[in-house]
Design an enzyme around this catalytic site. Structure first.
Site, PDB file in Angstrom:
ATOM      1  N   ASP A  14       0.858  -1.184   0.000  1.00  0.00           N
ATOM      2  CA  ASP A  14       0.000   0.000   0.000  1.00  0.00           C
ATOM      3  C   ASP A  14       0.900   1.243   0.000  1.00  0.00           C
ATOM      4  O   ASP A  14       2.137   1.144  -0.074  1.00  0.00           O
ATOM      5  CB  ASP A  14      -1.018  -0.039   1.153  1.00  0.00           C
ATOM      6  CG  ASP A  14      -0.407   0.240   2.525  1.00  0.00           C
ATOM      7  OD1 ASP A  14       0.833   0.382   2.625  1.00  0.00           O
ATOM      8  OD2 ASP A  14      -1.175   0.319   3.500  1.00  0.00           O
ATOM      9  N   CYS A  72       2.868  -3.271   4.139  1.00  0.00           N
ATOM     10  CA  CYS A  72       2.040  -2.100   4.432  1.00  0.00           C
ATOM     11  C   CYS A  72       2.756  -1.399   5.584  1.00  0.00           C
ATOM     12  O   CYS A  72       3.906  -1.739   5.880  1.00  0.00           O
ATOM     13  CB  CYS A  72       0.599  -2.504   4.774  1.00  0.00           C
ATOM     14  SG  CYS A  72       0.399  -3.526   6.251  1.00  0.00           S
ATOM     15  N   THR A  74       2.588  -1.432   8.938  1.00  0.00           N
ATOM     16  CA  THR A  74       3.051  -2.360   9.976  1.00  0.00           C
ATOM     17  C   THR A  74       3.329  -3.753   9.439  1.00  0.00           C
ATOM     18  O   THR A  74       3.980  -4.556  10.118  1.00  0.00           O
ATOM     19  CB  THR A  74       1.955  -2.532  11.044  1.00  0.00           C
ATOM     20  OG1 THR A  74       0.777  -3.036  10.388  1.00  0.00           O
ATOM     21  CG2 THR A  74       1.644  -1.227  11.751  1.00  0.00           C
ATOM     22  N   HIS A 105      10.080 -23.924   8.774  1.00  0.00           N
ATOM     23  CA  HIS A 105       8.983 -24.578   9.490  1.00  0.00           C
ATOM     24  C   HIS A 105       7.618 -24.336   8.855  1.00  0.00           C
ATOM     25  O   HIS A 105       6.756 -25.199   8.909  1.00  0.00           O
ATOM     26  CB  HIS A 105       8.923 -24.087  10.940  1.00  0.00           C
ATOM     27  CG  HIS A 105      10.092 -24.523  11.763  1.00  0.00           C
ATOM     28  ND1 HIS A 105      10.103 -24.431  13.144  1.00  0.00           N
ATOM     29  CD2 HIS A 105      11.299 -25.047  11.420  1.00  0.00           C
ATOM     30  CE1 HIS A 105      11.259 -24.878  13.615  1.00  0.00           C
ATOM     31  NE2 HIS A 105      12.010 -25.247  12.576  1.00  0.00           N
ATOM     32  N   ARG A 116       6.995   1.010   7.588  1.00  0.00           N
ATOM     33  CA  ARG A 116       7.058   2.302   8.271  1.00  0.00           C
ATOM     34  C   ARG A 116       7.404   2.132   9.734  1.00  0.00           C
ATOM     35  O   ARG A 116       6.490   1.788  10.516  1.00  0.00           O
ATOM     36  CB  ARG A 116       5.679   2.947   8.163  1.00  0.00           C
ATOM     37  CG  ARG A 116       5.647   4.370   7.712  1.00  0.00           C
ATOM     38  CD  ARG A 116       4.245   4.846   7.945  1.00  0.00           C
ATOM     39  NE  ARG A 116       3.638   5.535   6.847  1.00  0.00           N
ATOM     40  CZ  ARG A 116       2.315   5.688   6.716  1.00  0.00           C
ATOM     41  NH1 ARG A 116       1.492   5.138   7.520  1.00  0.00           N
ATOM     42  NH2 ARG A 116       1.828   6.367   5.761  1.00  0.00           N
ATOM     43  N   HIS A 140       7.023 -30.773  10.154  1.00  0.00           N
ATOM     44  CA  HIS A 140       6.395 -29.496   9.767  1.00  0.00           C
ATOM     45  C   HIS A 140       5.352 -29.706   8.668  1.00  0.00           C
ATOM     46  O   HIS A 140       4.387 -28.951   8.587  1.00  0.00           O
ATOM     47  CB  HIS A 140       7.453 -28.489   9.343  1.00  0.00           C
ATOM     48  CG  HIS A 140       8.482 -28.269  10.413  1.00  0.00           C
ATOM     49  ND1 HIS A 140       8.154 -27.714  11.630  1.00  0.00           N
ATOM     50  CD2 HIS A 140       9.807 -28.572  10.462  1.00  0.00           C
ATOM     51  CE1 HIS A 140       9.244 -27.673  12.384  1.00  0.00           C
ATOM     52  NE2 HIS A 140      10.248 -28.189  11.696  1.00  0.00           N
TER      53      HIS A 140
HETATM   54  C1  RB5 Z   1      -2.246   2.657   6.396  1.00  0.00           C
HETATM   55  O1  RB5 Z   1      -2.303   3.895   7.020  1.00  0.00           O
HETATM   56  C2  RB5 Z   1      -1.993   1.562   7.437  1.00  0.00           C
HETATM   57  O2  RB5 Z   1      -3.142   1.342   8.164  1.00  0.00           O
HETATM   58  C3  RB5 Z   1      -1.539   0.286   6.739  1.00  0.00           C
HETATM   59  O3  RB5 Z   1      -0.420   0.543   5.978  1.00  0.00           O
HETATM   60  C4  RB5 Z   1      -1.158  -0.877   7.646  1.00  0.00           C
HETATM   61  O4  RB5 Z   1      -0.237  -0.512   8.621  1.00  0.00           O
HETATM   62  C5  RB5 Z   1      -2.260  -1.689   8.179  1.00  0.00           C
HETATM   63  O5  RB5 Z   1      -2.065  -2.734   8.813  1.00  0.00           O
END
Ligand code: RB5
Length: 157
Positions: A14, A72, A74, A105, A116, A140
């Protein structure tokens, strides 16, 4: 691994991980992989499940010849989304040890990274480990069979 046997890498992110995706592409090229970049292609806000689906389908249709990388902000949302697709084992990797074990595994077929923030040197180490580590099979494999059974039992609503 011989370069001609290297899988194609389907890669998607994203907006929050756009920089990470752009960092990964030359790294993967230098490792000898072909890349299928499914987007996003800019920093405009978008929805991570759309890219999870594109990469997951490329991996499933590729039947062992395509592996995926997703990211994304996180790594959490896009992991949750990708793992809804039967046959996908998307692993959110945050350490070199997790990179290794998610292949040995879990036979993970999509590597998920947090965008980020990201530490370029650590990302490079985790990617290199993930792509050079094989599934160990044995006990496994039995556990993966149980995951497939869960998909059959609860999937498809
Ligand atoms: C986008 O702002 C954020 O929510 C997305 O990149 C992600 O971290 C969601 O899990």
């Amino acid at each position: 691994m011989d370069r001609k046997d290297n899988p194609i890498i389907a890669i998607g992110s994203d907006h929050a991980a756009f920089e990470l995706k752009e960092f990964l592409k030359p790294l993967l090229h230098s490792m000898g992989y072909s890349i299928d970049d499914v987007g996003t292609y800019n920093r405009e806000s978008c929805d991570y499940p759309d890219y999870a689906e594109k990469v997951a389908l490329a991996v499933i249709k590729g039947a062992g010849k395509v592996r995926g990388i997703l990211s994304c902000g996180t790594g959490i949302g896009i992991s949750i989304a990708a793992n809804k697709v039967p046959g996908i084992r998307a692993a959110l990797v945050t350490s070199e040890e997790a990179a290794r074990v998610s292949r040995q595994h879990n036979d993970a077929n999509i590597l998920v990274l947090a965008g980020r923030p990201f530490d370029a040197a650590q990302v490079e180490r985790m990617v290199k480990i993930w792509f050079s580590t094989d599934f160990e099979g044995g006990r496994h494999e039995r556990r993966l069979e149980k995951i497939r059974a869960l998909e059959k039992k609860y999937g498809g609503e």
